[in-house]
Design a protein around this motif. Structure first.
Motif, PDB file in Angstrom:
ATOM      1  N   LEU A  35     -17.362   7.270 -18.911  1.00 47.47           N
ATOM      2  CA  LEU A  35     -16.283   8.203 -18.600  1.00 47.47           C
ATOM      3  C   LEU A  35     -16.242   9.335 -19.624  1.00 47.47           C
ATOM      4  O   LEU A  35     -15.947  10.472 -19.296  1.00 47.47           O
ATOM      5  N   PHE A  62     -16.074  13.130 -18.474  1.00 46.88           N
ATOM      6  CA  PHE A  62     -14.778  13.801 -18.530  1.00 46.88           C
ATOM      7  C   PHE A  62     -14.377  14.256 -19.937  1.00 46.88           C
ATOM      8  O   PHE A  62     -13.518  15.116 -20.073  1.00 46.88           O
ATOM      9  N   GLN A 103     -10.601   9.310 -10.938  1.00 46.97           N
ATOM     10  CA  GLN A 103     -10.773  10.483 -10.084  1.00 46.97           C
ATOM     11  C   GLN A 103      -9.989  11.642 -10.690  1.00 46.97           C
ATOM     12  O   GLN A 103      -8.801  11.502 -10.981  1.00 46.97           O
ATOM     13  N   ARG A 104     -10.680  12.771 -10.863  1.00 50.35           N
ATOM     14  CA  ARG A 104     -10.027  13.941 -11.471  1.00 50.35           C
ATOM     15  C   ARG A 104     -10.611  15.218 -10.873  1.00 50.35           C
ATOM     16  O   ARG A 104     -11.802  15.478 -11.000  1.00 50.35           O
ATOM     17  N   LYS A 110     -13.808  14.982  -9.004  1.00 53.71           N
ATOM     18  CA  LYS A 110     -14.895  14.320  -9.704  1.00 53.71           C
ATOM     19  C   LYS A 110     -14.549  12.850  -9.905  1.00 53.71           C
ATOM     20  O   LYS A 110     -13.396  12.514 -10.177  1.00 53.71           O
ATOM     21  N   THR A 111     -15.549  11.962  -9.774  1.00 55.84           N
ATOM     22  CA  THR A 111     -15.314  10.522  -9.853  1.00 55.84           C
ATOM     23  C   THR A 111     -16.339   9.871 -10.766  1.00 55.84           C
ATOM     24  O   THR A 111     -17.520  10.231 -10.754  1.00 55.84           O
ATOM     25  N   ASP A 137      -4.511  12.710 -12.295  1.00 53.67           N
ATOM     26  CA  ASP A 137      -5.577  11.707 -12.248  1.00 53.67           C
ATOM     27  C   ASP A 137      -5.174  10.525 -11.368  1.00 53.67           C
ATOM     28  O   ASP A 137      -3.989  10.212 -11.210  1.00 53.67           O
TER      29      ASP A 137
END
Length: 402
Positions: A75, A79, A226-227, A230-231, A253
């Motif tokens: 992650l 992110f 999920q943001r 984007k995952t 989010d």
């Protein structure tokens, strides 16, 4: 007097042919010949080959380092936000705010001259919601943009707009309800809900904790973030063991907690032929064989213990394997272990099983021979029994004639 050897051999062959074509024997359904004969259209290949290319790799110490770790995703790489302070949370659409305006002395725009008895020279405007245009309304200042801005920026703009009319105005903006900074936590948690991010910052594990924690075993749980379209997915165990992966959440989010049942299939000459759960551990090949009941001594060929798996092309290329004939990124691979070699028992304790692997233990060649001999013996016994029955019938008929 017995049946001559040559004649008996002919009878055995005849019986085998008759049995293979006999339709009166008990069956649970149509046999393969009937299925093949009755098909309106046949889509097949020469010798009924499947046609899937694969790589065969013998288990040895050279390949173990490439397969002894569980692959993980990240992650933090996707992110960011794993280190440093909590991210700033701006105001957003739907937030409910309240504005207080202070003046240096009475007699200004908002504070009347006779307000000496007031506890302070300020007024508090009614609560209001940041509208769809992203603004709030301030008397004598008009509509002030708020969504997407930090509250300090909004306070400063209100002060600037009132500076020519109020006496040294100072503004304090308070957020009463921050709907724009909510995060949804869903899936296998005890209390799925929306959580409001605090100014101090909330990480993924904080949000899961506020949602009541997991309902599934840690080791069989994945967390998906999920943001903004984007995952990325990471194992829950990774969040626990690697703090840099436990990143800060951002408004909007969605955290999805999912139980992933990890299994492998055991087939062939093992004690159990079934789909078997990993349960609460990361299995090695040795442990998987034990879970499947080990190798059946009377059937198994210990030289032919194989694992079917699809492997990332990059791993095979690092092993200097030519993958040019494979089109996909995931390449079919069969790993073969020779348990006749005592050293292999060390190797199978280092080789990691993966979710959806197929463990297959081949029959020994001698087992196939025994199967054939059993059929021959059964047919021979049947022929002998038929001959004896015929003699008994003949004698009975003679007795009736007498």
């Amino acid at each position: 007097m017995g049946i001559p050897v040559t004649r008996r051999g002919g009878i055995i062959v005849s019986m085998l042919i008759a049995l293979s074509s006999c339709t009166s024997l008990p069956r649970s359904g149509p046999d393969h010949t009937e299925i093949d004969r009755a098909a309106a259209i046949k889509v097949t290949t020469p010798n009924r080959k499947v046609g899937i290319d694969y790589v065969l790799i013998d288990l040895n110490k050279g390949i173990l380092p490439y397969f002894d770790k569980i692959p993980t995703s990240s992650l933090r790489t996707g992110f960011g936000g794993g280190r440093g302070g909590a991210p700033d949370i701006p105001l957003g659409f739907g937030d409910v705010v309240q504005v207080s305006i202070f003046e240096a002395q009475s007699g200004g725009l908002f504070i009347p001259s006779d307000a000496g008895s007031r506890p302070g020279n300020y007024i508090t405007l009614p609560q209001q919601t940041i509208d769809k245009a992203g603004t709030i309304s301030i008397p004598y200042a008009g509509r002030v943009p708020a969504a997407g801005r930090m509250k300090e920026q909004v306070e400063q703009e209100i002060e600037d707009r009132l500076a020519s009319r109020a006496i040294e105005p100072q503004v304090i903006l308070t957020t009463n309800s921050s709907r724009s900074s909510e995060v949804a936590v869903v899936g296998d948690v005890n209390d799925p809900q929306k959580i409001v991010l605090s100014p101090a910052g909330d990480r993924i594990l904080d949000a899961i904790s506020q949602a009541g924690g997991l309902t599934t075993p840690n080791i069989e749980t994945n967390v998906t973030l999920q943001r903004r379209g984007k995952t990325a997915t990471v194992a829950y165990e990774t969040l626990l063991k690697n703090p840099s992966e436990n990143i800060y959440l951002a408004p909007g989010d969605t955290v999805s907690v999912e139980h992933e049942r990890r299994t492998f299939i055991a087939l062939g000459a093992s004690g159990t032929n079934n789909r078997i759960d990993f349960e609460d551990s990361n299995l090695t090949l040795g442990e998987a064989m034990a879970k499947a009941g080990g190798l059946v001594d009377t059937r198994a060929d210990p030289r032919e213990v194989v694992v079917y798996r699809k492997v990332d092309r990059g791993i095979l290329q690092r092993l200097n394997i030519d993958t040019g004939r494979f089109k996909d990124d995931q390449v079919p691979v069969i790993f073969r272990a020779n348990l006749r070699d005592p050293a292999t028992l060390f190797a199978v304790q280092e080789f990691r099983m993966m979710d959806k692997d197929v463990l297959y233990i081949s029959n020994s060649d001698s087992v196939e021979l025994v199967k054939f001999l059993d059929i021959v013996n059964s047919v021979t016994s049947t022929v002998r029994g038929v001959s004896n029955d015929a003699l008994d019938t003949r004698d009975a008929i003679r007795d009736l004639g007498d």
